[in-house]
Design a protein around this motif. Structure first.
Motif, PDB file in Angstrom:
ATOM      1  N   LEU A  34      73.014 -55.151 -34.767  1.00 53.94           N
ATOM      2  CA  LEU A  34      74.191 -56.155 -34.863  1.00 53.94           C
ATOM      3  C   LEU A  34      75.522 -55.568 -34.653  1.00 53.94           C
ATOM      4  O   LEU A  34      75.749 -54.681 -35.568  1.00 53.94           O
ATOM      5  CB  LEU A  34      73.948 -56.903 -36.255  1.00 53.94           C
ATOM      6  N   LEU A  35      76.135 -55.983 -33.554  1.00 50.37           N
ATOM      7  CA  LEU A  35      77.508 -55.525 -33.515  1.00 50.37           C
ATOM      8  C   LEU A  35      78.335 -56.375 -34.221  1.00 50.37           C
ATOM      9  O   LEU A  35      78.544 -57.723 -34.169  1.00 50.37           O
ATOM     10  CB  LEU A  35      77.911 -55.897 -31.910  1.00 50.37           C
ATOM     11  N   VAL A  36      79.283 -55.537 -35.300  1.00 58.36           N
ATOM     12  CA  VAL A  36      80.291 -56.055 -35.864  1.00 58.36           C
ATOM     13  C   VAL A  36      81.674 -55.620 -35.726  1.00 58.36           C
ATOM     14  O   VAL A  36      81.465 -54.123 -35.699  1.00 58.36           O
ATOM     15  CB  VAL A  36      79.704 -56.134 -37.315  1.00 58.36           C
ATOM     16  N   GLY A  70      81.661 -52.319 -33.321  1.00 61.11           N
ATOM     17  CA  GLY A  70      82.149 -52.147 -32.068  1.00 61.11           C
ATOM     18  C   GLY A  70      82.881 -53.392 -31.881  1.00 61.11           C
ATOM     19  O   GLY A  70      83.193 -54.148 -32.644  1.00 61.11           O
ATOM     20  N   ASP A  71      83.705 -53.245 -30.451  1.00 58.86           N
ATOM     21  CA  ASP A  71      84.690 -54.382 -30.279  1.00 58.86           C
ATOM     22  C   ASP A  71      84.206 -54.564 -28.866  1.00 58.86           C
ATOM     23  O   ASP A  71      84.433 -53.726 -27.927  1.00 58.86           O
ATOM     24  CB  ASP A  71      85.864 -53.883 -30.269  1.00 58.86           C
ATOM     25  N   ILE A  72      83.981 -55.919 -28.337  1.00 57.65           N
ATOM     26  CA  ILE A  72      83.417 -56.134 -27.029  1.00 57.65           C
ATOM     27  C   ILE A  72      84.639 -55.947 -25.923  1.00 57.65           C
ATOM     28  O   ILE A  72      84.374 -55.744 -24.834  1.00 57.65           O
ATOM     29  CB  ILE A  72      82.803 -57.735 -26.830  1.00 57.65           C
ATOM     30  N   HIS A  96      74.111 -62.270 -25.999  1.00 61.34           N
ATOM     31  CA  HIS A  96      75.569 -61.757 -26.041  1.00 61.34           C
ATOM     32  C   HIS A  96      75.953 -63.108 -26.330  1.00 61.34           C
ATOM     33  O   HIS A  96      76.180 -64.012 -25.622  1.00 61.34           O
ATOM     34  CB  HIS A  96      76.161 -61.426 -24.730  1.00 61.34           C
ATOM     35  N   ALA A  97      76.705 -63.070 -27.815  1.00 66.06           N
ATOM     36  CA  ALA A  97      77.101 -64.580 -28.209  1.00 66.06           C
ATOM     37  C   ALA A  97      78.718 -64.537 -28.487  1.00 66.06           C
ATOM     38  O   ALA A  97      79.460 -65.423 -28.709  1.00 66.06           O
ATOM     39  CB  ALA A  97      76.478 -65.088 -29.301  1.00 66.06           C
ATOM     40  N   ALA A  98      79.093 -63.061 -28.666  1.00 64.31           N
ATOM     41  CA  ALA A  98      80.493 -62.921 -29.056  1.00 64.31           C
ATOM     42  C   ALA A  98      81.639 -63.575 -28.247  1.00 64.31           C
ATOM     43  O   ALA A  98      81.254 -63.213 -26.730  1.00 64.31           O
ATOM     44  CB  ALA A  98      80.810 -61.634 -29.111  1.00 64.31           C
ATOM     45  N   ARG A 112      90.529 -61.321 -21.748  1.00 64.67           N
ATOM     46  CA  ARG A 112      90.323 -60.103 -22.337  1.00 64.67           C
ATOM     47  C   ARG A 112      88.986 -60.318 -22.972  1.00 64.67           C
ATOM     48  O   ARG A 112      88.137 -59.215 -22.887  1.00 64.67           O
ATOM     49  CB  ARG A 112      91.540 -59.795 -23.277  1.00 64.67           C
ATOM     50  N   ILE A 113      88.601 -61.213 -23.771  1.00 61.32           N
ATOM     51  CA  ILE A 113      87.503 -61.021 -24.728  1.00 61.32           C
ATOM     52  C   ILE A 113      86.438 -62.120 -24.163  1.00 61.32           C
ATOM     53  O   ILE A 113      85.283 -61.421 -24.140  1.00 61.32           O
ATOM     54  CB  ILE A 113      87.867 -61.773 -25.988  1.00 61.32           C
ATOM     55  N   ASN A 114      86.755 -62.708 -23.099  1.00 64.86           N
ATOM     56  CA  ASN A 114      85.402 -63.554 -22.712  1.00 64.86           C
ATOM     57  C   ASN A 114      85.179 -63.014 -21.370  1.00 64.86           C
ATOM     58  O   ASN A 114      84.023 -62.612 -21.225  1.00 64.86           O
ATOM     59  CB  ASN A 114      85.878 -65.175 -22.691  1.00 64.86           C
ATOM     60  N   PHE A 140      75.453 -66.489 -23.640  1.00 66.94           N
ATOM     61  CA  PHE A 140      75.685 -67.752 -24.334  1.00 66.94           C
ATOM     62  C   PHE A 140      77.093 -68.083 -23.609  1.00 66.94           C
ATOM     63  O   PHE A 140      78.397 -67.491 -23.733  1.00 66.94           O
ATOM     64  CB  PHE A 140      75.843 -67.687 -25.884  1.00 66.94           C
ATOM     65  N   SER A 141      76.797 -69.229 -22.584  1.00 62.85           N
ATOM     66  CA  SER A 141      77.838 -69.714 -21.846  1.00 62.85           C
ATOM     67  C   SER A 141      78.188 -70.900 -22.643  1.00 62.85           C
ATOM     68  O   SER A 141      78.069 -71.222 -23.717  1.00 62.85           O
ATOM     69  CB  SER A 141      77.505 -70.084 -20.277  1.00 62.85           C
ATOM     70  N   THR A 142      78.992 -71.892 -22.091  1.00 56.50           N
ATOM     71  CA  THR A 142      79.138 -73.302 -22.615  1.00 56.50           C
ATOM     72  C   THR A 142      78.886 -74.418 -21.396  1.00 56.50           C
ATOM     73  O   THR A 142      79.051 -73.987 -20.339  1.00 56.50           O
ATOM     74  CB  THR A 142      80.466 -73.547 -23.021  1.00 56.50           C
TER      75      THR A 142
HETATM   76  N1  LIG Z   1      80.534 -73.324 -31.082  1.00 54.98           N
HETATM   77  C1  LIG Z   1      80.350 -74.201 -30.071  1.00 54.98           C
HETATM   78  O1  LIG Z   1      80.759 -75.500 -30.172  1.00 54.98           O
HETATM   79  C2  LIG Z   1      79.962 -73.513 -28.779  1.00 54.98           C
HETATM   80  C3  LIG Z   1      79.528 -74.380 -27.531  1.00 54.98           C
HETATM   81  C4  LIG Z   1      79.245 -73.889 -26.469  1.00 54.98           C
HETATM   82  C5  LIG Z   1      79.216 -72.605 -26.279  1.00 54.98           C
HETATM   83  N2  LIG Z   1      79.391 -71.827 -27.208  1.00 54.98           N
HETATM   84  C6  LIG Z   1      79.337 -70.289 -27.034  1.00 54.98           C
HETATM   85  O2  LIG Z   1      78.475 -69.687 -27.933  1.00 54.98           O
HETATM   86  C7  LIG Z   1      78.640 -68.511 -28.463  1.00 54.98           C
HETATM   87  C8  LIG Z   1      79.006 -68.403 -29.975  1.00 54.98           C
HETATM   88  O3  LIG Z   1      79.805 -69.380 -30.189  1.00 54.98           O
HETATM   89  P1  LIG Z   1      80.373 -69.766 -32.087  1.00 54.98           P
HETATM   90  O4  LIG Z   1      80.736 -71.016 -32.039  1.00 54.98           O
HETATM   91  O5  LIG Z   1      79.341 -69.047 -32.592  1.00 54.98           O
HETATM   92  O6  LIG Z   1      81.849 -68.756 -31.947  1.00 54.98           O
HETATM   93  P2  LIG Z   1      82.663 -68.600 -33.364  1.00 54.98           P
HETATM   94  O7  LIG Z   1      82.014 -68.985 -34.271  1.00 54.98           O
HETATM   95  O8  LIG Z   1      84.006 -68.417 -32.595  1.00 54.98           O
HETATM   96  O9  LIG Z   1      82.304 -66.713 -33.434  1.00 54.98           O
HETATM   97  C9  LIG Z   1      82.793 -65.937 -32.413  1.00 54.98           C
HETATM   98  C10 LIG Z   1      82.092 -64.402 -32.544  1.00 54.98           C
HETATM   99  O10 LIG Z   1      82.440 -63.629 -31.723  1.00 54.98           O
HETATM  100  C11 LIG Z   1      83.174 -62.373 -32.452  1.00 54.98           C
HETATM  101  N3  LIG Z   1      84.165 -61.700 -31.534  1.00 54.98           N
HETATM  102  C12 LIG Z   1      85.089 -62.221 -30.879  1.00 54.98           C
HETATM  103  N4  LIG Z   1      85.975 -61.388 -30.587  1.00 54.98           N
HETATM  104  C13 LIG Z   1      85.183 -60.249 -30.680  1.00 54.98           C
HETATM  105  C14 LIG Z   1      85.571 -58.894 -30.227  1.00 54.98           C
HETATM  106  N5  LIG Z   1      86.608 -58.630 -29.690  1.00 54.98           N
HETATM  107  N6  LIG Z   1      84.656 -57.799 -30.691  1.00 54.98           N
HETATM  108  C15 LIG Z   1      83.407 -58.219 -31.215  1.00 54.98           C
HETATM  109  N7  LIG Z   1      83.137 -59.358 -31.692  1.00 54.98           N
HETATM  110  C16 LIG Z   1      84.049 -60.503 -31.394  1.00 54.98           C
HETATM  111  C17 LIG Z   1      83.601 -62.975 -33.620  1.00 54.98           C
HETATM  112  O11 LIG Z   1      83.813 -61.858 -34.449  1.00 54.98           O
HETATM  113  P3  LIG Z   1      84.727 -61.893 -35.794  1.00 54.98           P
HETATM  114  O12 LIG Z   1      84.298 -62.408 -36.746  1.00 54.98           O
HETATM  115  O13 LIG Z   1      84.927 -60.156 -35.935  1.00 54.98           O
HETATM  116  O14 LIG Z   1      85.934 -62.820 -35.070  1.00 54.98           O
HETATM  117  C18 LIG Z   1      82.313 -63.884 -33.874  1.00 54.98           C
HETATM  118  O15 LIG Z   1      81.155 -63.321 -34.364  1.00 54.98           O
HETATM  119  C19 LIG Z   1      80.284 -68.147 -27.589  1.00 54.98           C
HETATM  120  O16 LIG Z   1      79.901 -67.553 -26.373  1.00 54.98           O
HETATM  121  C20 LIG Z   1      80.601 -69.740 -27.148  1.00 54.98           C
HETATM  122  O17 LIG Z   1      81.340 -69.464 -25.868  1.00 54.98           O
HETATM  123  C21 LIG Z   1      79.747 -72.236 -28.572  1.00 54.98           C
END
Ligand SMILES: NC(=O)c1ccc[n+]([C@@H]2O[C@H](COP(=O)([O-])OP(=O)(O)OC[C@H]3O[C@@H](n4cnc5c(N)ncnc54)[C@H](OP(=O)(O)O)[C@@H]3O)[C@@H](O)[C@H]2O)c1
Length: 369
Positions: A34-36, A70-72, A96-98, A112-114, A140-142
């Motif tokens: 698990l990456l945190v 780590g940090d993506i 990969h969901a981050a 930068r992040i995505n 995980f896209s959207t």
């Molecule tokens: N939620 C939705 O409605 C939805 C819909 C469609 C697609 N998705 C996709 O599904 C995936 C997960 O979405 P989610 O809703 O679970 O997102 P989320 O609740 O916003 O969580 C984002 C996750 O990414 C991590 N993260 C962000 N920047 C990072 C970095 N620089 N290094 C390491 N980890 C980082 C965050 O860690 P921290 O806790 O450290 O910030 C957190 O664990 C994403 O790819 C999103 O685009 C989500």
């Protein structure tokens, strides 16, 4: 632990990753990497420990968890050399969901992040396939990577050539998905999941964080924004989180999924009219939004404070006007026979979501039923 299946997961402190973790730990053969990243105030180990306690992990389950700090946004996620070695030796699957999921995120942060983060994920995945044991990479896209600002039916195995985006989140996910598709075309084995708007559990409404659509609902429920530029007959595509997790995991098990993308959406999105009806019936004390056709909506008619809120909400409004619709042929074909069915997102489901948000004190409603 030689007969274990190593699964590398990013984004586990997020809404979706947390539920993936809850589900994946149930399989005794799964060894989870698990990456945190470090939080504002707490170290990665503290964050992971808190999550495992909240999810009720047993001592035996904790033995199957490996923390990777780590940090993506960093090349190689900034992983320690010994952590990379373990992934090379033991990771078979990579999810990969981050991501940065804020719809009002800046261009720079989203890229930068995505975009950057996913390029780093692809580099790691390629190395793990080439030099290690990785068999599959899942991204995980959207569903909104196709851009929500034009009338368009989005197909799973392609992206539009001329998308119109509502925000930098969408454009960054489009760019990321394009890069993932290129990597698949060049031989990386994997698949893409495209959820729509992820909301609470189908039976309980439970969700770990009220984000994406919830803050929007709160502004209306609390009467802070009174006018909704949409039409009563318009629908919005929400999907319960348990369906997203179950569907993604069921599809991942099928080797024929490689190279494909899957819309994890509802096939029967609820209408604005249904939402307003449920709200009126169950929470008569909750403020009623006035629905105004987008063409007739005039920002200048709002109070200055509302104009400010409206501007903040601009990146969300497209999701209430269902210009973008989703083909689900791949998902339907791959879920057939798995026992996972497309979700019902009817009035009863909306009731469940509202009840949970009210029960948690997120929506504060005068004289609720
Ligand atoms: N939620 C939705 O409605 C939805 C819909 C469609 C697609 N998705 C996709 O599904 C995936 C997960 O979405 P989610 O809703 O679970 O997102 P989320 O609740 O916003 O969580 C984002 C996750 O990414 C991590 N993260 C962000 N920047 C990072 C970095 N620089 N290094 C390491 N980890 C980082 C965050 O860690 P921290 O806790 O450290 O910030 C957190 O664990 C994403 O790819 C999103 O685009 C989500």
């Amino acid at each position: 632990m030689n007969d274990m299946r190593g699964i590398f997961l990013t984004g586990i402190t997020g809404t979706l990753g947390r539920e993936m973790l809850r589900e994946l730990i149930q399989t005794p053969e799964n060894l989870l990497f698990l990456l945190v990243r470090a939080g504002n105030r707490s170290a990665p180990g503290v964050r992971l420990e808190k999550m495992m306690s909240e999810l009720g992990f047993s001592a035996a389950q904790r033995q199957r968890v490996v923390l990777l700090e780590g940090d993506i946004t960093q090349a190689g996620f900034g992983l320690k050399a010994e952590d990379l070695q373990r992934l090379l030796a033991e990771a078979h699957v990579f999810y990969h969901a981050a991501a940065l999921t804020q719809l009002n995120g800046s261009r720079e942060d989203c890229e930068r992040i995505n975009v950057g983060g996913t390029l780093h994920a692809l580099e790691i995945a390629k190395k793990l396939v080439r030099e290690g044991r990785l068999a599959r990479f899942f991204y995980f896209s959207t569903a909104y990577a196709a851009g929500s600002r034009q009338k368009y039916c989005s197909f799973e195995d392609r992206l539009p050539e001329h998308p119109v985006f509502a925000n930098f989140y969408e454009s960054s996910k489009y760019a990321s998905e394009t890069n993932v598709r290129k990597a698949f075309a060049a031989g990386l084995p994997g698949a893409i999941f495209r959820p729509s708007i992820v909301v609470g559990h189908s039976e309980t409404g439970e969700v770990s964080q009220f984000n994406v659509i919830y803050p929007f609902m709160r502004l209306f429920a609390h009467g802070m924004l009174r006018i909704l530029p949409t039409r009563l007959e318009n629908s919005f595509n929400i999907v319960p989180i348990d369906f997203v997790v179950k569907a993604a995991l069921a599809i991942s098990e099928n080797p024929a999924c490689l190279g494909k993308a899957f819309h994890l959406v509802t096939q029967t999105p609820p209408t604005i009219e249904t939402l307003i009806r449920v709200k009126k019936e169950d929470y008569p004390g909750m403020a009623d939004p006035l629905v105004v056709a987008p063409a007739d909506f005039r920002r200048e008619d709002l109070e200055p404070a509302e104009q400010f809120i409206y501007d903040m909400l601009q990146p969300y409004l497209g999701y209430l006007n269902d210009d973008l619709t989703f083909d689900t042929a791949n998902t339907a074909a791959f879920l057939a026979g798995t026992g996972v069915e497309f979700p019902k997102t009817d009035a009863d489901f909306l009731r469940t979501l509202l009840r949970y948000a009210v029960g948690q004190g997120y929506l504060v409603i005068p004289s609720s039923k």
